[in-house]
Design an enzyme around this catalytic site. Sequence first.
Site, PDB file in Angstrom:
ATOM      1  N   HIS A 101       0.867  -1.189   0.000  1.00 10.07           N
ATOM      2  CA  HIS A 101       0.000   0.000   0.000  1.00 10.07           C
ATOM      3  C   HIS A 101       0.900   1.234   0.000  1.00 10.07           C
ATOM      4  O   HIS A 101       1.962   1.236   0.640  1.00 10.07           O
ATOM      5  CB  HIS A 101      -0.902  -0.019   1.238  1.00 10.07           C
ATOM      6  N   GLU A 103       0.787   3.892   1.550  1.00  9.22           N
ATOM      7  CA  GLU A 103       1.103   4.420   2.886  1.00  9.22           C
ATOM      8  C   GLU A 103       2.260   3.634   3.507  1.00  9.22           C
ATOM      9  O   GLU A 103       3.082   4.192   4.236  1.00  9.22           O
ATOM     10  CB  GLU A 103      -0.157   4.391   3.776  1.00  9.22           C
ATOM     11  N   GLU A 173      -3.626   1.828  -7.402  1.00  8.28           N
ATOM     12  CA  GLU A 173      -4.067   2.912  -6.533  1.00  8.28           C
ATOM     13  C   GLU A 173      -3.193   4.145  -6.775  1.00  8.28           C
ATOM     14  O   GLU A 173      -2.112   4.261  -6.177  1.00  8.28           O
ATOM     15  CB  GLU A 173      -3.933   2.502  -5.068  1.00  8.28           C
ATOM     16  N   GLY A 179      -7.430   8.830  -0.351  1.00  2.89           N
ATOM     17  CA  GLY A 179      -7.843   9.665   0.783  1.00  2.89           C
ATOM     18  C   GLY A 179      -7.969  11.142   0.456  1.00  2.89           C
ATOM     19  O   GLY A 179      -8.070  11.963   1.371  1.00  2.89           O
TER      20      GLY A 179
HETATM   21  C1  PEP Z   1      -6.864   2.729   0.368  1.00  9.48           C
HETATM   22  O1  PEP Z   1      -6.612   2.865   1.546  1.00  9.48           O
HETATM   23  O2  PEP Z   1      -6.417   1.757  -0.252  1.00  9.48           O
HETATM   24  C2  PEP Z   1      -7.707   3.720  -0.303  1.00  9.48           C
HETATM   25  C3  PEP Z   1      -7.935   3.571  -1.577  1.00  9.48           C
HETATM   26  O3  PEP Z   1      -8.189   4.736   0.472  1.00  9.48           O
HETATM   27  P1  PEP Z   1      -9.390   5.751   0.094  1.00  9.48           P
HETATM   28  O4  PEP Z   1     -10.499   4.920  -0.498  1.00  9.48           O
HETATM   29  O5  PEP Z   1      -9.787   6.364   1.394  1.00  9.48           O
HETATM   30  O6  PEP Z   1      -8.867   6.717  -0.899  1.00  9.48           O
END
Ligand code: PEP
Length: 262
Positions: A101, A103, A173, A179
């Site tokens: 991810h 993060e 992503e 976020g």
């Molecule tokens: C995630 O944490 O993988 C994500 C896509 O977060 P969000 O939907 O809040 O953007």
Amino acid sequence: MRKKIVAGNWKMNASKAEAVAIIKNFTVLMKKMSHASPFSKVTIIIAPPFIHIDNVAQLVNRKRIKIAAQNCAVVENGAYTGEISASMLKSINTDYVILGHSERRTYFDETNRVLAKKLDIALMHGLIPIYCCGETLDERKAEKQKEIVQKQITEGLFHLSPKEFSKIVIAYEPVWAIGTGVTATSDQAQEMHAFIRSVITTKYGKAVSDSISILYGGSCNSKNAKELFACEDVDGGLVGGASLKADEFFEIIQSFEPSSLR
Ligand code: PEP
């Protein structure tokens, strides 16, 4: 036919009481979904923080809802204070593990090399990895999104055998969409998903690439999911913030075109 998946990543949110409340509310909604509903074919995954996994796993109907961890250790076991291993996760019946991810890449310096090792350990213990990739805003502005994602896929995953690779799920992503409330357009998502599939085809062939579910993640919600999930190469979503609201998450699950669920 590829698996359609909606996975909810709770990140570092929810007290024990809040986690129970989300699951109870979600269970009430799920009970309204008949077995004959096309949406009963969607694979639903919930990724609570480690500390809630066992409790959440016991509260949900495991035939309908799978459980994911948000990370696992890069090593098997031993003196690694604060870490949670893949085998420990398997011992509490975790099904999937989110790896890479953004993060984790950003705040915990996880590199493609480290992630490749985590992939191996996860697979060795029977966890299905959901491998995340995606470019930052600066990288997109510089039109480097394909280069970056190709590198993440190649370095993180391409050491796997075709049999191992066939087990994994990929989540595209874009970091600028996570976020932020800014979602990729369906054109942007489709372009990147098709690109990822083409990269996989080059290495593993069309049969493998056609079988891999590629999820979109980044501010996915009940308003935009329908358009995103209608894209040919988008097989569902990895949902962050919106997965903490039972009704919103439930609506996202019902955003697939019913004819795509067989
Ligand atoms: C995630 O944490 O993988 C994500 C896509 O977060 P969000 O939907 O809040 O953007």
